[in-house]
Design a protein around this motif. Structure first.
Motif, PDB file in Angstrom:
ATOM      1  N   PHE A  25       0.833  -1.203   0.000  1.00 45.60           N
ATOM      2  CA  PHE A  25       0.000   0.000   0.000  1.00 45.60           C
ATOM      3  C   PHE A  25       0.870   1.257   0.000  1.00 45.60           C
ATOM      4  O   PHE A  25       0.657   2.192  -0.768  1.00 45.60           O
ATOM      5  CB  PHE A  25      -0.909  -0.023   1.225  1.00 45.60           C
ATOM      6  N   PHE A  26       1.918   1.272   0.863  1.00 39.03           N
ATOM      7  CA  PHE A  26       2.780   2.439   0.948  1.00 39.03           C
ATOM      8  C   PHE A  26       3.549   2.658  -0.348  1.00 39.03           C
ATOM      9  O   PHE A  26       3.637   3.778  -0.864  1.00 39.03           O
ATOM     10  CB  PHE A  26       3.758   2.290   2.119  1.00 39.03           C
ATOM     11  N   PHE A  27       4.110   1.593  -0.906  1.00 39.84           N
ATOM     12  CA  PHE A  27       4.897   1.754  -2.117  1.00 39.84           C
ATOM     13  C   PHE A  27       4.012   2.084  -3.316  1.00 39.84           C
ATOM     14  O   PHE A  27       4.460   2.722  -4.270  1.00 39.84           O
ATOM     15  CB  PHE A  27       5.721   0.505  -2.391  1.00 39.84           C
ATOM     16  N   VAL A  48       2.866   4.651  10.232  1.00 39.81           N
ATOM     17  CA  VAL A  48       4.074   3.816  10.271  1.00 39.81           C
ATOM     18  C   VAL A  48       5.006   4.256  11.393  1.00 39.81           C
ATOM     19  O   VAL A  48       5.577   3.429  12.110  1.00 39.81           O
ATOM     20  CB  VAL A  48       4.793   3.858   8.906  1.00 39.81           C
ATOM     21  N   ILE A  49       5.170   5.571  11.557  1.00 42.32           N
ATOM     22  CA  ILE A  49       6.097   6.075  12.575  1.00 42.32           C
ATOM     23  C   ILE A  49       5.652   5.674  13.970  1.00 42.32           C
ATOM     24  O   ILE A  49       6.444   5.158  14.774  1.00 42.32           O
ATOM     25  CB  ILE A  49       6.229   7.604  12.451  1.00 42.32           C
ATOM     26  N   LEU A  50       4.383   5.887  14.303  1.00 42.92           N
ATOM     27  CA  LEU A  50       3.913   5.547  15.640  1.00 42.92           C
ATOM     28  C   LEU A  50       3.854   4.027  15.839  1.00 42.92           C
ATOM     29  O   LEU A  50       4.082   3.535  16.948  1.00 42.92           O
ATOM     30  CB  LEU A  50       2.544   6.179  15.887  1.00 42.92           C
ATOM     31  N   ALA A  51       3.550   3.293  14.768  1.00 43.10           N
ATOM     32  CA  ALA A  51       3.593   1.835  14.875  1.00 43.10           C
ATOM     33  C   ALA A  51       5.005   1.367  15.193  1.00 43.10           C
ATOM     34  O   ALA A  51       5.211   0.440  15.995  1.00 43.10           O
ATOM     35  CB  ALA A  51       3.098   1.200  13.579  1.00 43.10           C
ATOM     36  N   THR A  52       6.001   2.019  14.589  1.00 41.86           N
ATOM     37  CA  THR A  52       7.394   1.657  14.854  1.00 41.86           C
ATOM     38  C   THR A  52       7.792   1.996  16.283  1.00 41.86           C
ATOM     39  O   THR A  52       8.422   1.195  16.980  1.00 41.86           O
ATOM     40  CB  THR A  52       8.318   2.403  13.883  1.00 41.86           C
ATOM     41  N   GLU A  53       7.412   3.206  16.738  1.00 44.13           N
ATOM     42  CA  GLU A  53       7.753   3.633  18.096  1.00 44.13           C
ATOM     43  C   GLU A  53       7.263   2.624  19.131  1.00 44.13           C
ATOM     44  O   GLU A  53       8.030   2.106  19.953  1.00 44.13           O
ATOM     45  CB  GLU A  53       7.133   4.998  18.389  1.00 44.13           C
ATOM     46  N   PHE A  54       5.966   2.361  19.097  1.00 47.21           N
ATOM     47  CA  PHE A  54       5.385   1.512  20.133  1.00 47.21           C
ATOM     48  C   PHE A  54       5.664   0.039  19.870  1.00 47.21           C
ATOM     49  O   PHE A  54       5.603  -0.773  20.789  1.00 47.21           O
ATOM     50  CB  PHE A  54       3.888   1.794  20.256  1.00 47.21           C
ATOM     51  N   GLY A  55       5.965  -0.305  18.616  1.00 49.15           N
ATOM     52  CA  GLY A  55       6.407  -1.668  18.357  1.00 49.15           C
ATOM     53  C   GLY A  55       7.748  -1.946  19.012  1.00 49.15           C
ATOM     54  O   GLY A  55       7.967  -3.020  19.585  1.00 49.15           O
ATOM     55  N   GLU A  56       8.655  -0.945  18.951  1.00 51.06           N
ATOM     56  CA  GLU A  56       9.953  -1.101  19.613  1.00 51.06           C
ATOM     57  C   GLU A  56       9.797  -1.213  21.126  1.00 51.06           C
ATOM     58  O   GLU A  56      10.531  -1.946  21.793  1.00 51.06           O
ATOM     59  CB  GLU A  56      10.868   0.089  19.264  1.00 51.06           C
ATOM     60  N   LEU A  75      12.426   2.073   7.960  1.00 49.80           N
ATOM     61  CA  LEU A  75      12.947   2.308   6.609  1.00 49.80           C
ATOM     62  C   LEU A  75      11.821   2.711   5.664  1.00 49.80           C
ATOM     63  O   LEU A  75      12.001   3.553   4.781  1.00 49.80           O
ATOM     64  CB  LEU A  75      13.655   1.049   6.103  1.00 49.80           C
ATOM     65  N   ILE A  76      10.642   2.105   5.842  1.00 47.60           N
ATOM     66  CA  ILE A  76       9.484   2.497   5.035  1.00 47.60           C
ATOM     67  C   ILE A  76       9.104   3.943   5.325  1.00 47.60           C
ATOM     68  O   ILE A  76       8.824   4.731   4.418  1.00 47.60           O
ATOM     69  CB  ILE A  76       8.292   1.556   5.321  1.00 47.60           C
TER      70      ILE A  76
END
Length: 539
Positions: free
Chosen positions: A4-6, A113-121, A270-271
């Protein structure tokens, strides 16, 4: 999701952005192309007028008003139209001209994506620590240090880079922060010892703080009528990131091992960096500091993505603000009440939210069951035991309830405004946390707690993003976010310090934090549903 993003990048950005910054390259190409068309039209008109010069007015073959004088008058009117300027306010530009379109959807996807990455970490640590405990023989204190390090560096970095964003733009932190988080994740996966792993978590925390500081850009390119979907798309990323880590851990953690699993968790960053590369700078930020040409370039780029033709001679009203001090800007007289109320709400709520992030896997692994009615733990505390498949499934279920809570918070804020839903939900949160004292169904109780904190978290971030002007938005949000992370540090450290020794005191802390969150909603007396975003303080 990746496809979807690409698809967005390919469809709306790739062909027109070739090798240059998005606003500059696309605007130059667009101006050149339209200029060529306009030049050809004028040549045709001049050729027609040259032929008409040999024919007297009223002669055969010449229609009424088509003589050289009439043609020159038309040309003059055309030039006057081109030279006429139309200066509009940025809110009018977004709400009535540009409106909603692919540019906003692309920015919301980036925020997701950014917030998913933050809280995923952050959620990743809850799954990894039981495995690292066995591999590196971790103590309770070192486990707490690993978790608290990422919160502490986040706490220290986000207000600093929030100020940087208010002075130097929103876009650079998105690129730099995403890269730093990815580097931290890859280095964590390759860490040879617990001390190196701890250092890598410091790098990750700094990167998350940098990225969070630039999040204001998503709201600042969104029309006022779509502020709630913008904020909620990011908040859904919070719970989607935690849910993705839980589900992926269920299927991939044991086959791949914790190192490969940790490395894969950095892919969303990276996405995010790839998408941020194609984003323009926030026009609201640019007009605050008097950068009219750059602001118009960004506006034209956004309009092009949305397939909107801007009126000829359009200009946006700009300001030329003086740089003030951090404390004078954030603690100005007309917003000190908002800072205190929102800081109290976010700090108290994140004490519960981040505490639950750490509490969930440990409680499910230890079969925690309240503190009254036969409660306690059926598994000895701090044993070398990995999360079972059942515990992973229950963790995913509880996390999914937070995602549903975000959707409920979005719907309630759109229907009833901000104040009534946030006061009601914080009061319900207090009652739900009280239910954790009882030894009933642990998964149901924890899912209910995560659900209601999701509702509160969604609404509070909608309010936080709406009350501050563009000039100090990143600084103010960064300061309040730092208070929130301080609450998260308290909640997380309390889990490691009290879960195995005094679980009743831990739940009492969550209960007090929920009560303080409700008190903050009483102090907050501003309904922000119908206000327009402000760029500078009113004179």
């Amino acid at each position: 999701m990746i496809a979807f993003f690409f698809l967005f990048i390919y469809r709306y950005s790739l062909f027109s952005l070739c090798c240059d910054s998005p606003p500059d390259m696309s605007v130059r190409f667009f101006r050149w192309f339209m200029g060529m068309i306009h030049l050809e039209e004028r040549r045709n008109l001049l050729q027609d007028s040259d032929g008409a010069d040999n024919i007297s007015d009223g002669s055969p073959g010449m229609g009424l008003g088509e003589g050289p004088d009439g043609l020159q008058k038309d040309h003059q009117e055309e030039r006057n139209d081109e030279e006429r300027e139309m200066i509009v306010d940025i809110n009018t530009l977004y709400d009535d001209i540009i409106k909603i379109g692919p540019a906003q959807y692309l920015s919301w996807a980036l925020g997701f994506v950014i917030l998913a990455t933050e809280f995923g970490e952050i959620a990743l640590l809850g799954i990894l620590i039981p495995m690292l405990r066995c591999e590196w023989d971790l103590t309770v204190g070192f486990e707490g240090a690993i978790t608290l390090t990422i919160y502490l560096t986040y706490f220290l970095s986000v207000p600093v880079f929030g100020r940087v964003c208010d002075r130097f733009g929103r876009r650079p932190p998105l690129l730099v922060g995403s890269l730093v988080v990815s580097i931290g994740g890859v280095l964590s996966a390759a860490a040879p010892s617990k001390w190196v792993f701890l250092l890598c978590r410091v790098i990750t925390g700094i990167g998350i703080g940098i990225v969070s500081a630039g999040n204001a850009i998503f709201l600042e390119i969104t029309p006022n009528t779509h502020r709630v979907p913008c904020v909620v798309s990011g908040m859904m990323g919070v719970y989607f990131g935690k849910l993705a880590v839980s589900v992926a851990g269920y299927f991939l953690l044991r086959p791949l091992g914790w190192r490969w699993f940790t490395a894969l968790a950095g892919i969303p960053c990276l996405i995010a960096m790839a998408i941020a590369t194609f984003m323009p700078e926030s026009p609201r930020y640019l007009i605050v500091w008097g950068k009219e040409e750059e602001a118009m370039a960004s506006i034209r780029f956004i309009a092009k993505l949305n397939r909107v033709s801007l009126p000829p001679g359009l200009r946006v009203r700009v300001y030329d603000e003086d740089e003030g001090s951090f404390f004078r800007d954030v603690f100005a007289k007309d917003r000190i009440r908002h800072v205190i109320a929102l800081g109290l709400i976010l700090g108290s709520n994140l004490c519960v939210v981040y505490g639950l992030v750490v509490f969930l896997p440990l409680a499910l692994m230890s079969h925690f069951c309240g503190v009254v009615g036969g409660g306690g733990m059926s598994v000895p505390p701090h044993t070398c035991t990995e999360l079972t498949s059942d515990a992973m499934a229950n963790l995913s279920l509880a996390t999914f309830s937070g995602l549903i809570g975000t959707i409920v918070g979005c719907a309630s804020s759109m229907v009833w405004g901000r104040l009534y839903p946030i006061r009601t939900s914080t009061l319900i949160q207090t009652l739900v946390i009280s239910g954790l004292f009882l030894c009933t169904n642990t998964t149901v109780n924890l899912s209910a707690a995560v659900f209601i904190t999701g509702v509160v978290n969604c609404i509070e971030w909608i309010v936080i993003s709406e009350v501050f002007p563009t000039k100090v938005r990143a600084s103010s949000i960064g300061f309040i976010n730092a208070i929130g992370k301080l609450g998260g540090i308290i909640g997380s450290s309390a889990v490691y310090g009290l879960l195995y020794t005094s679980p009743a005191a831990l739940l009492a802390l969550f209960l007090v934090a929920s009560g303080l969150c409700f008190a903050g909603t009483i102090i907050l007396n501003t309904e922000t549903k119908h206000i327009l975003l402000q760029d500078v303080d009113p004179k």
